[in-house]
Design a protein around this motif. Structure first.
Motif, PDB file in Angstrom:
ATOM      1  N   CYS A 150       0.832  -1.373  -0.082  1.00 37.53           N
ATOM      2  CA  CYS A 150       0.110   0.034   0.167  1.00 37.53           C
ATOM      3  C   CYS A 150       0.725   1.322  -0.046  1.00 37.53           C
ATOM      4  CB  CYS A 150      -0.757   0.084   1.299  1.00 37.53           C
ATOM      5  SG  CYS A 150      -2.124   1.265   1.292  1.00 37.53           S
ATOM      6  N   SER A 151       1.981   1.259   0.699  1.00 38.76           N
ATOM      7  CA  SER A 151       2.674   2.500   1.025  1.00 38.76           C
ATOM      8  C   SER A 151       4.374   2.007   0.570  1.00 38.76           C
ATOM      9  CB  SER A 151       2.602   3.096   2.387  1.00 38.76           C
ATOM     10  OG  SER A 151       1.363   3.405   2.534  1.00 38.76           O
ATOM     11  N   PRO A 152       4.522   1.673  -0.671  1.00 37.74           N
ATOM     12  CA  PRO A 152       5.835   1.226  -0.741  1.00 37.74           C
ATOM     13  C   PRO A 152       7.138   2.330  -0.530  1.00 37.74           C
ATOM     14  CG  PRO A 152       4.876   1.876  -2.941  1.00 37.74           C
ATOM     15  CD  PRO A 152       3.788   1.720  -1.878  1.00 37.74           C
ATOM     16  N   GLN A 153       6.858   3.526  -0.628  1.00 36.83           N
ATOM     17  CA  GLN A 153       8.062   4.548  -0.486  1.00 36.83           C
ATOM     18  C   GLN A 153       8.191   4.447   1.055  1.00 36.83           C
ATOM     19  OE1 GLN A 153      10.051   5.823  -2.710  1.00 36.83           O
ATOM     20  NE2 GLN A 153       9.081   4.575  -4.170  1.00 36.83           N
ATOM     21  N   GLU A 154       7.011   4.752   1.812  1.00 34.90           N
ATOM     22  CA  GLU A 154       7.316   4.577   3.214  1.00 34.90           C
ATOM     23  C   GLU A 154       7.897   3.479   3.753  1.00 34.90           C
ATOM     24  OE1 GLU A 154       4.466   5.939   7.298  1.00 34.90           O
ATOM     25  OE2 GLU A 154       3.405   5.737   5.128  1.00 34.90           O
ATOM     26  N   TYR A 155       7.356   2.323   3.228  1.00 37.64           N
ATOM     27  CA  TYR A 155       7.985   1.008   3.691  1.00 37.64           C
ATOM     28  C   TYR A 155       9.493   0.982   3.375  1.00 37.64           C
ATOM     29  CZ  TYR A 155       9.144  -3.988   4.078  1.00 37.64           C
ATOM     30  OH  TYR A 155       9.532  -5.198   4.461  1.00 37.64           O
ATOM     31  N   LEU A 156       9.827   1.479   2.302  1.00 39.69           N
ATOM     32  CA  LEU A 156      11.367   1.250   1.787  1.00 39.69           C
ATOM     33  C   LEU A 156      12.228   2.153   2.581  1.00 39.69           C
ATOM     34  CD1 LEU A 156      13.030   0.271  -0.562  1.00 39.69           C
ATOM     35  CD2 LEU A 156      12.769   2.273  -1.810  1.00 39.69           C
ATOM     36  N   VAL A 157      11.762   3.348   3.416  1.00 35.68           N
ATOM     37  CA  VAL A 157      12.232   4.387   3.903  1.00 35.68           C
ATOM     38  C   VAL A 157      12.518   3.592   5.573  1.00 35.68           C
ATOM     39  CG1 VAL A 157      12.483   6.251   5.366  1.00 35.68           C
ATOM     40  CG2 VAL A 157      11.593   6.319   3.031  1.00 35.68           C
ATOM     41  N   TYR A 158      11.487   2.946   5.829  1.00 35.95           N
ATOM     42  CA  TYR A 158      11.474   2.054   6.890  1.00 35.95           C
ATOM     43  C   TYR A 158      12.564   0.869   7.027  1.00 35.95           C
ATOM     44  CZ  TYR A 158      10.221  -1.937   9.940  1.00 35.95           C
ATOM     45  OH  TYR A 158      10.324  -3.040  10.657  1.00 35.95           O
TER      46      TYR A 158
END
Length: 274
Positions: A150-158
């Motif tokens: 759902c939130s690939p960019q936010e997950y990638l940062v995490y």
């Protein structure tokens, strides 16, 4: 994105099949029998094949070939059969939320491993319905896939952020919730039983680890799984948080046996389901 939006995304993208709810009702109905359950299972050809494979597998070591679903139900048992159905459904959910940011096969293997550790510890403690811990372990980090999808960019940062904090604390700091809490909320939304979603939802709650043996046991299984499979954060994982031993009477022998059991059985079970 808020927790509720991830839960809504999961609900919109995937729903528990009707057979899960109908099977649960049959198992809980004292008037039902193996023939009733077998008739329901036979509606789904794929599930029928998996149930027969399971009944004839080395997990049960039945001396003769099991050819009928009714006989398979009698061998496996209603609760174990329900756990298989939920695990099979979870496999479909994993595929639905597949993301290139998460290695799906590795994620599935770790999930099954966690379930096997939890099941072994539950047997050691002689807890009623130890098979449900297998399901809880599989479902514990379902929401990691949901978040990544759902939130690939936010997950990638995490995922790529360096931190010395334990995994669940990193999740809470970055997203405002842990993956296990999000998973438990999704399972509640899918109308799974309280005895499954409640421990998943609260596995990282230190107060509940102290007073609820199901929560404490699942937390211990989760930490063992991280210790065995997540090399990056091994040094930060505290296997025996002070709260857990007060609710889970599992010594190092029990933990060693659970690890041996999980390593032996995970490959076999994941092949049956995956």
């Amino acid at each position: 994105m808020s927790l509720n939006k991830y839960v809504a995304f999961a609900a919109k993208s995937f729903s528990m099949p009707d057979i899960c709810l109908r099977l649960r009702k049959l198992i809980d109905d004292p008037r039902s029998n193996a023939a009733d359950i077998a008739r329901l299972i036979c509606i789904d050809p794929s599930l029928t094949a998996k149930v027969l494979r399971l009944a004839n597998s080395s997990l049960f070591r039945f001396p003769s070939e099991v050819e009928s679903i009714e006989k398979a139900v009698n061998i496996i048992g209603g609760e174990a059969l329900y756990n298989l159905v939920v695990a099979e459904t979870t496999n479909s959910a994993f595929s639905c939320f597949n993301s290139e940011l998460v290695a799906l096969d590795e994620h599935w293997y770790k999930s099954v491993y966690c379930g096997m550790v939890a099941k072994s510890l539950a047997r050691h403690l002689q807890l009623r319905g130890s098979g449900r811990f297998f399901v809880m372990g599989i479902l514990l980090n379902l929401s990691e896939l949901v978040v990544a999808k759902c939130s690939p960019q936010e997950y990638l940062v995490y995922r790529d952020k360096e931190s010395s904090m334990p995994t669940h604390e990193r999740q809470r700091e970055h997203f405002g919730f842990t993956f296990s809490y999000c998973s438990g909320t999704i399972l509640s939304n899918w109308k799974l039983p309280l005895v499954i979603y409640y421990p998943v939802m609260n596995v990282d709650d230190k107060k509940k680890q102290l007073i609820d043996v199901d929560v404490g046991l699942l937390a211990l299984a989760s930490r063992i799984t991280e210790l065995r499979h997540d090399k990056k954060y091994n040094n930060e994982i505290e296997l025996f948080c002070k709260e857990i031993p007060n609710s889970v009477n599992a010594d190092m022998d029990a933990i060693a046996n659970a690890i041996t059991f999980a390593e032996k059985e995970t490959a076999k079970v994941s092949q049956l389901i995956h």
